[in-house]
Scaffold this active site. Structure first.
Site, PDB file in Angstrom:
ATOM      1  N   GLY A 338       0.183  -1.546  -0.149  1.00  0.00           N
ATOM      2  CA  GLY A 338       0.346   0.065   0.043  1.00  0.00           C
ATOM      3  C   GLY A 338       1.012   0.682  -0.148  1.00  0.00           C
ATOM      4  N   THR A 339       1.372   2.546  -0.501  1.00  0.00           N
ATOM      5  CA  THR A 339       2.572   3.687  -1.276  1.00  0.00           C
ATOM      6  C   THR A 339       1.308   5.401  -2.248  1.00  0.00           C
ATOM      7  OG1 THR A 339       4.112   2.062  -2.043  1.00  0.00           O
ATOM      8  CG2 THR A 339       3.758   4.546  -2.794  1.00  0.00           C
ATOM      9  N   VAL A 340       2.077   6.394  -1.394  1.00  0.00           N
ATOM     10  CA  VAL A 340       1.153   7.318  -2.216  1.00  0.00           C
ATOM     11  C   VAL A 340       2.004   7.975  -3.252  1.00  0.00           C
ATOM     12  CG1 VAL A 340      -0.596   7.886  -0.070  1.00  0.00           C
ATOM     13  CG2 VAL A 340       1.822   8.677  -0.448  1.00  0.00           C
ATOM     14  N   SER A 357       5.233   5.754   1.564  1.00  0.00           N
ATOM     15  CA  SER A 357       5.150   4.543   1.435  1.00  0.00           C
ATOM     16  C   SER A 357       5.207   3.508   2.787  1.00  0.00           C
ATOM     17  CB  SER A 357       5.446   3.269  -0.059  1.00  0.00           C
ATOM     18  OG  SER A 357       4.520   2.058   0.609  1.00  0.00           O
ATOM     19  N   MET A 420       2.103   4.528  -8.478  1.00  0.00           N
ATOM     20  CA  MET A 420       2.528   3.926  -6.526  1.00  0.00           C
ATOM     21  C   MET A 420       1.354   2.974  -7.590  1.00  0.00           C
ATOM     22  SD  MET A 420      -0.436   5.619  -4.831  1.00  0.00           S
ATOM     23  CE  MET A 420      -0.590   7.520  -5.451  1.00  0.00           C
TER      24      MET A 420
END
Length: 520
Positions: A338, A339-340, A357, A420
């Site tokens: 799960g 990354t932004v 992340s 991402m």
């Protein structure tokens, strides 16, 4: 302009521009806000990377790279992990926790390039954490999925605080429900007041150390104190006359560049919906990724030079393997030697490509009580194979998935881009770059376009937006096609492109999540 995966975070960055801040100030404010409003993908206890284009007083621009990923703790040895009974690096608990680098990235960016006071940059995030925010729809869905997965998996004392922090009412929040975290707000205030020093050499470091000792972790105050974000020289390849830039290893941006190098040898790419084009893309990414998993590691431990992997001669040898039928990939033999995600641009021509992340959603599941700090699990990227360049060693950075991207042409910035999503990221980078440069899509159309994903062997996941005849033709070429109707596994991207002549910004934001573009 600020392009981010959550509207409130994008607005936080836009507010910094309105106060006279630059693109770096906007990026830091957006990143800090994302730790609050999108905890399903990132947090204070994660890592970060950045590509920063800054102009000097004469108007000359230069691209700078920042690697803020952390290393394995001093006591986290291969022998210790094997002694726990693991045959590979685990995903949850203290064992995969490496030193978090995200706060150091914010501080380093602000110190070198920021214009506003650091405490001002974190104020929107503090307010969102303390006063609460309505949880957006996709984030709510990911939060609920995580809770369902964690309830049976998190049985250790080190992971029980996750439920207290992220399910205070005994469940994940629903879409539109207000979520508050006073503990997160207090932690952000400490970071704001100390320019993040408290995380590495202060009160927060002491709390992390104490909880680690109490619950069997490896991370210590000394590991945190030794951490520094590192300025690095970006790496690039030229594709169709445009330089595509990535952060060098330990990140996997090299995979995207190798894939583009292979594709650069084809001049007969007639369109996105041509089966021969899609086949070549998938085969090129297979080969690039197989090489990446074999050769990429902390740069000091790599026995194969980046230059060898990026050479056109090596790309040609890999391209020559691609025929009419799907192949089973294997690593090549380059010459040894799960990354932004968010993007920002200001009115002066400065731009930032930033990514942070916790890995695998919320990360390791270890949450330091009463701090809101969810620690990542980047150590999962290590291998326990003693002969591999990426084998676990204390003080070493693991193979890293998160990668910011940037485009320039003839020394002029075009802009930041990124996609991402774990191992989808270099695949998304290659597809977005080709959408822009080969198929001449604008930034929004480049992100809207359906995506494919190599999933190992001959397996190709493909979004339902592709025409049925194309899926059938790919299957006839030997690919194991898996049609996907859930878009969350195909990455989430942002793009800002600046016209070098007029300065006009053109942005694109991800349709697969609750993204937004904020413009001043």
């Amino acid at each position: 302009m600020v392009a981010a995966s959550q509207p409130l975070a994008a607005q936080a960055g836009r507010d910094m521009l309105a106060r006279g801040g630059n693109a770096v100030d906007a990026a830091i404010a957006t990143a800090a806000a994302l730790t609050v409003v999108e905890p399903t993908c990132n947090g204070i206890g994660g890592d970060a990377f950045a590509l920063v284009w800054m102009r000097d007083d004469s108007g000359h621009g230069q691209l700078h790279g920042l690697n803020a990923s952390g290393v394995a703790p001093a006591s986290l040895t291969r022998e210790a992990v094997l002694g726990e009974g693991h045959e590979k690096m685990p995903l949850y608990g203290w064992t995969p926790v490496t030193v978090p680098g995200a706060p150091s990235a914010w501080a380093a960016l602000s110190e070198r390039f920021g214009r506003l006071d650091f405490s001002e940059l974190l104020a929107p995030a503090i307010r969102l954490a303390r006063e609460g925010f309505p949880v957006s729809p996709v984030i709510s869905e990911l939060w609920q999925r995580a809770e369902a997965r964690f309830r049976p998996a998190f049985t250790q004392a080190s992971t029980q605080a996750w439920f207290d922090t992220f399910t205070p009412h005994g469940r994940a929040p629903q879409p539109g429900e207000l979520f508050r975290s006073e503990a997160h707000a207090r932690t952000l205030e400490s970071l704001a007041q100390t320019r993040c020093e408290s995380f590495y050499r202060g009160e927060l470091a002491e709390k992390i150390d104490a909880f680690s000792r109490e619950t069997g972790g490896y991370l210590r105050a000394g590991d945190l104190a030794a951490h520094r974000a590192e300025w690095v020289e970006p790496i690039s390849t030229n594709y169709r006359g445009v330089d595509v830039w990535e952060i060098p290893p330990n990140g996997q941006g090299l995979v995207a560049l190798m894939g583009l190098n292979i594709m650069s040898g084809y001049d007969d790419l007639h369109g996105r919906d041509d089966a021969s084009v899609l086949h070549r893309q998938c085969e090129a990414m297979k080969l690039a990724y197989t090489d990446g998993h074999r050769f990429i590691a902390h740069a000091e431990y790599m026995r194969t030079p980046v230059a060898a992997l990026l050479s056109q001669e090596y790309a040609a040898t890999r391209r020559n393997l691609i025929g009419e039928q799907a192949l089973d990939p294997f690593p090549g033999e380059p010459e040894a030697g799960g990354t932004v995600y968010l993007a920002t641009a200001d009115g002066e021509g400065n731009m930032v490509s930033f990514i942070q992340s916790n890995f695998h959603g919320f990360g390791s599941g270890v949450v330091v009580p009463e701090t809101g700090i969810a620690l990542h699990n980047r150590g999962h990227g290590f291998t326990l194979d003693p002969d591999h360049d990426n084998t676990l060693v204390p003080g070493k950075r693991p193979f890293h998935t998160i990668i910011p991207g940037f485009l320039t042409r003839q020394g002029e910035a075009l802009g930041p881009f990124g996609v991402m999503g774990g191992f989808m990221q270099p695949q998304g980078h290659m597809q977005v770059v080709m959408n822009l440069l080969d198929f001449h899509l604008n930034p929004q159309a480049a992100l809207d376009a359906p995506r494919w994903q190599w999933m190992g062997g001959r397996r190709i996941g493909i979004e339902h937006g592709y025409p049925a005849h194309l899926v059938r033709e790919m299957a006839a070429r030997g690919h194991d096609m898996e049609l996907a109707f859930d878009p969350t596994g195909f990455g989430r991207g942002q793009i800002i492109i600046r016209d070098p002549r007029t300065g006009v910004l053109c942005g694109g934001t991800e349709p697969r999540t609750d993204s937004a573009i904020a413009v001043l």
